[in-house]
Write an enzyme that holds these catalytic residues in place. Sequence first.
Site, PDB file in Angstrom:
ATOM      1  N   GLU A   1      39.599  39.746  41.391  1.00 45.58           N
ATOM      2  CA  GLU A   1      38.650  40.595  41.918  1.00 45.58           C
ATOM      3  C   GLU A   1      38.433  42.204  40.857  1.00 45.58           C
ATOM      4  OE1 GLU A   1      34.449  41.826  44.339  1.00 45.58           O
ATOM      5  OE2 GLU A   1      35.867  40.804  45.818  1.00 45.58           O
TER       6      GLU A   1
ATOM      7  N   CYS B   1      32.783  40.228  45.207  1.00 42.54           N
ATOM      8  CA  CYS B   1      31.090  41.222  46.003  1.00 42.54           C
ATOM      9  C   CYS B   1      30.960  41.112  44.425  1.00 42.54           C
ATOM     10  CB  CYS B   1      32.052  42.491  46.859  1.00 42.54           C
ATOM     11  SG  CYS B   1      32.644  41.908  48.989  1.00 42.54           S
TER      12      CYS B   1
ATOM     13  N   GLU C   1      29.595  36.106  49.157  1.00 43.13           N
ATOM     14  CA  GLU C   1      30.053  35.973  50.165  1.00 43.13           C
ATOM     15  C   GLU C   1      28.391  35.428  51.431  1.00 43.13           C
ATOM     16  OE1 GLU C   1      32.568  38.681  51.927  1.00 43.13           O
ATOM     17  OE2 GLU C   1      33.949  37.731  51.944  1.00 43.13           O
TER      18      GLU C   1
END
Length: 672
Positions: free
Chosen positions: A47, A246, A384
Amino acid sequence: MKKKLFLSALALAATLCDANALTNEMTVQANKPGAQVQSTMYGIFFEDINYAADGGLYAEMVKNRSFEFPQNLMGWRTFGNVQLKDDGPFDKNPHYVRLSYAGHAHKHTGIENEGFFGVATKKDAAYRFSVWARCPEGGKSVLQVQFVDNATMGENQCYSEGFVEVEGKEWKKYTLEIVAKKTMPKASLRIFLRAPKGKGINTTDLEHVSLFPKDTWKGRENGMRKDLAQALADLKPGVFRFPGGCIVEGTDLETRYQWKNTVGPVENRPLNENRWEYTFAHRFYPDYFQSYGLGFFEYFQLCEDFGCEPLPVLSCGLSCQYQNDIRDEKKVHVALEDLDSYIQDAVDLIEFANGSVETKWGKVRADMGHPEPFNLKFLGIGNEQWDYKDNPAFTARLKKFLDVLKKKHPEIKYIGTTGPDSEGDKFELLQPRMKELKVDLYDEHFYRNEAWFLDSKNRHRYDNYDRKGPKVFAGEYACHGRGKKWNHFNAALLEAAFMTGIERNADVVSMATYAPLFAHVEGWQWRPDMIWFDNLRSFKSCSYYVQQLYGLYKGTNVLPLRMNGKVVAGDEDQNGLFASSVVDKATGDIYIKVVNISKESQPVKVTLKGVKKVASAKVVTLSSTDPVAENTLDNPNKIMPKEQPVQMSANILETNVPASTFAVYVVTPVKK
């Protein structure tokens, strides 16, 4: 005298009995290979957090190279006569700078870039400078390109330079190789506008100003930083999950990660806001953006380099639920009836990865230099995300994806999620729904402290999982050590212990990836992390070596391992020991992993049932007497695996596992 000798013998016998009683006797059923260990079992998760991409793995050294940051000249200093223009040759990156005569023969026009925490050079290393440029009024101009040390106490700020001659009204790409004459961690890149010999200053336009080390991973022009890519390759990963995390969701839908913006010519990949730019006000980086120079093509290419399976993750139409109130759903999330374009993005991605060169997106891949398919087998939908008791926010959207994707591409395995938690309301709501939706795997995340990893429920987490449900992908996990969260040895040791439970339950767990992967020492926002770096150096954490040892000694099948008839998971009567075992059917080698989290050395006896004689044996250990010790940039090899031979008697291994040690025993039986 005889009485004394007799009493001494009794005492010795009692001592030996006590020693035998204290020996931890384990049995490995070497002749009964069980569940298959998937090739994807141990992998890596990338990420773009902590400057992992731009300023990290992606080797570009110029910040804001196309002048597209919201503050267009962020990262640049300008001097003389410099104008910002917005009608450039690349429609998705329209900005460029125009350099013109400064108004006096002794004044200078130019620009200077600060890089990512500095422009770092190594003595005698070559660097590839490139720029798209033109002389809008025709004619010629010269660019003087320099590495400069603005903090020098010496005579000259410039320590290396080269010259580029620009000619004509049309935009062209110009390149220059510069060899650095000294090592500098905090230099700058300076460009002066100069006149051709015997001529005056000529107005010149510059776009996509770029600087890479010549020696990138695999020597690629739009390449990766070599030491960081090599560290990933050395993990021998089985799967590579990308691009997040995210950032897949984005703080809002506009800033979600969109894979189609990351392919095609690198000069025309649009800038995207990084979700981690402003998330933590106490670690604030207002210049943190995504150039998309490291895009989906490059991720697939790295997977090919590493010999691992690509696992891209796409937005499901929900922006980050942590940052957006579900009551504002219509403002920040895609309505169910408006998901078609998101689902089409998933269909098109499969075509980009696997389609023939005659297809639209297969041709894009081919035009980028890879006509052969990437052989995508896995696809994650959502990161998530979670449901609410009165609102199936995630699963309703996931179902719409699956209804289309499973029909169009049944050959792909689809991955859902159980949200951000390892237990609790969100997890308990989502886990059974993953089974109802018949996903192939679901993604579990858990960043937890030492107490969580030591709790009996978690030591036996996968021993009690449903064997008939979807397979598990432990997609993000790490032990967050006491006090400040950093990469000390004890956290890594507990991760190693936990992973024995992953390994012995390979019939349930198919993938596991530690997270996060990278962190710049001057730009981190989240820790612990697996690999740390500055602009010139890097080091591998203790957690890295745990992951590497599992990857190197993965095996193909689980071997039943028991102590007193029980799995070895650090129970009260097991003296702080955890253990698992696998066999590699191709070589016949047996790998026995033993973790001793206790503060005492533990005598261990392992009997390999079904093995008569051993050709060789060795042990690889990761150990530290200081539980809070860690590797650093200045001492990168403080804690590393050490290898030594061990002796076995027939099929029996008798050894002592030192306190606070992760040990991998590699046993090669004599072939029948």
